[in-house]
Design a protein around this motif. Sequence first.
Motif, mmCIF file in Angstrom:
data_model
loop_
_atom_site.group_PDB
_atom_site.id
_atom_site.type_symbol
_atom_site.label_atom_id
_atom_site.label_comp_id
_atom_site.label_asym_id
_atom_site.label_seq_id
_atom_site.Cartn_x
_atom_site.Cartn_y
_atom_site.Cartn_z
ATOM 1 N N ASN A 265 0.811 -1.217 0.000
ATOM 2 C CA ASN A 265 0.000 0.000 0.000
ATOM 3 C C ASN A 265 0.845 1.267 0.000
ATOM 4 O OD1 ASN A 265 -2.405 -1.476 0.053
ATOM 5 N ND2 ASN A 265 -2.253 -1.691 2.300
ATOM 6 N N GLY A 266 2.100 1.116 0.039
ATOM 7 C CA GLY A 266 3.005 2.272 0.036
ATOM 8 C C GLY A 266 3.347 2.780 1.425
ATOM 9 N N TYR A 267 2.910 2.087 2.447
ATOM 10 C CA TYR A 267 3.183 2.557 3.807
ATOM 11 C C TYR A 267 4.502 1.975 4.305
ATOM 12 C CZ TYR A 267 -1.615 4.264 4.008
ATOM 13 O OH TYR A 267 -2.760 4.939 3.770
ATOM 14 N N PHE A 268 5.138 2.781 5.073
ATOM 15 C CA PHE A 268 6.341 2.304 5.774
ATOM 16 C C PHE A 268 6.462 3.091 7.087
ATOM 17 C CE2 PHE A 268 9.148 5.919 5.003
ATOM 18 C CZ PHE A 268 8.538 6.536 3.927
ATOM 19 N N THR A 269 7.070 2.465 8.020
ATOM 20 C CA THR A 269 7.173 3.032 9.371
ATOM 21 C C THR A 269 8.650 3.184 9.748
ATOM 22 O OG1 THR A 269 5.110 1.999 10.017
ATOM 23 C CG2 THR A 269 6.562 2.773 11.791
#
Lengths: 363, 184
Positions: A314-318
């Motif tokens: 989803n294109g998320y990164f932390t």
Amino acid sequence: MRNYKDMADAVFRRRDEYVASVKRKKRIALNVSLSLCACTLAVMGAFGIWKLGVVEPDPTIIGTKPQHIVETTEPTLQSLPANATSEGNHTEETAQLISGNRTEPQSSQSTQTDVIRPIVKPTIPFLPSTPIGPVLPVRPTTPAPPVVIIPTVTVPVVTDPVEGSTTEKPVVGEPDVPPTSGDADARPTRPAPMVTDPTEGDVAETVCPTMATDTARPDDATNPPVVQPTWIPQEPTTAVCNTYPPTMPATQAPCGPEQSPPTEPPQTENDCPPTSPNALTFVVRDSHGNGVKGAEFALYSGGYCSDTAVSDSNGYFTLYLPKNHLNAYVVQLSAPNGYEIDTHIVYIGKTPSSDYLFINPKA
Amino acid sequence: MDNGASSYRRFLDGDDNGFIEIIKDYKDGLILYINNFTRNIFTAEDLAEDTFVKIVTRKPRFSGKSSFKTWLYAIGRNVALDYLRRHSVVEVSTDELQQIREEEESLEAQYIKKEDNIQLHKAIRNLIPQYRQVIWLVYFEDFSNIEVAAVMKKSVRSVETLLYRAKQSLKTELNKEGFEYEKL
């Protein structure tokens, strides 16, 4: 009546007695004066010695304490705060203690993000300090010999990313104090760097580049950062972090619209375990608003790479900020095939917020 | 006879014989002079010896403004006065008083030599000490009024007045004993 001869004899006899008594009195007076002078000099000497403080009272005697000895609060390694033992601060403070350049202990709360302090370059070569081990039991009373301190290096290995529990594998020494976050502004500069060629393809399996980097941070987004990471080879059995070094893009990607981070940060694999649960969730999308998977990002704090992450489907990164981050910023290291890298640099202030959207348009 | 100054100078230069000559020349006159204070010839002898010892040990400077005899008698007078100041009351037994009289008469005969002066000296025993001193110094030591004033540390006018009153008192004493001394 006596005649004049008898009187003359009596007169001269009494004169001799008088002269002898005078001589005796003079001798006695001289001896007394010499004794007084000697006593006076002795008393003055003793008083002078006492005033100069040459003679100190025996401190072993119970109840006596030297008055001129000032108790200093010079911290020792054992008296350092616990949070000062992480992030390699213990090595820097140890070096300062040994070299005598240490000014005062700094608490973890006193150092803020925007405060830049000069880093004193230690004379002792240091090993990579992230993550760090416990404080070495160095006796503070020992003199400062040119001792090479080899700190205990423990590399955390993520066993359960969901729970965030980590196990530490001691490499050198016996750790007995868990690492905590420390002052990032007190990092020592690194010795001669061992730079690997970023263009080589096997960098994906290198260790997390948490060592010092001679990085020239750009002032704004128009000037992309010229990252020159310094590498120190380590054992391949250590924990593996995200891919690094980055391949800096030649072109600058346009800035996309801002997007709020999701409520639940996605879990990423091969993440360096954060030392503080200050998570920042970003998103990377293409020009059409779709999430981009496989983009690599890095979080720098205090000139060091503190965390890296790869975007999910989803294109998320932390990314996880350290507890006392300093001049933290996020840069994109690489983009997946067919996408252009976003060269903007997202600076993290005192109140971090992940209100920036990385845009990786299709090539 | 040397007046004593040269002998004293030789003594100051280290010749003890100079002071022996002084003792020889001035011992009897000093004793009789001090006796006018103490009325005890033995005490006067001791005080005369103390006077010589004082000069020998301290070696005071003699300036020569007066005669040596005047200077010596002035020192003797101070010694006698110091003694009388310390010993205000001197108890003398009867036997000792008789011995004192005999010694004094012996010394008078040895020193005065003239029978008239001896009778005169016996006549002044009944006078007060100041009259005895001034008559002794003027008529037995042949001192002038100035020298007497130097010895007694009085002014010349005071010495003249004191001498006049001493003569009147001595005349009275001589008249009592049937003598008429033509020099007075």
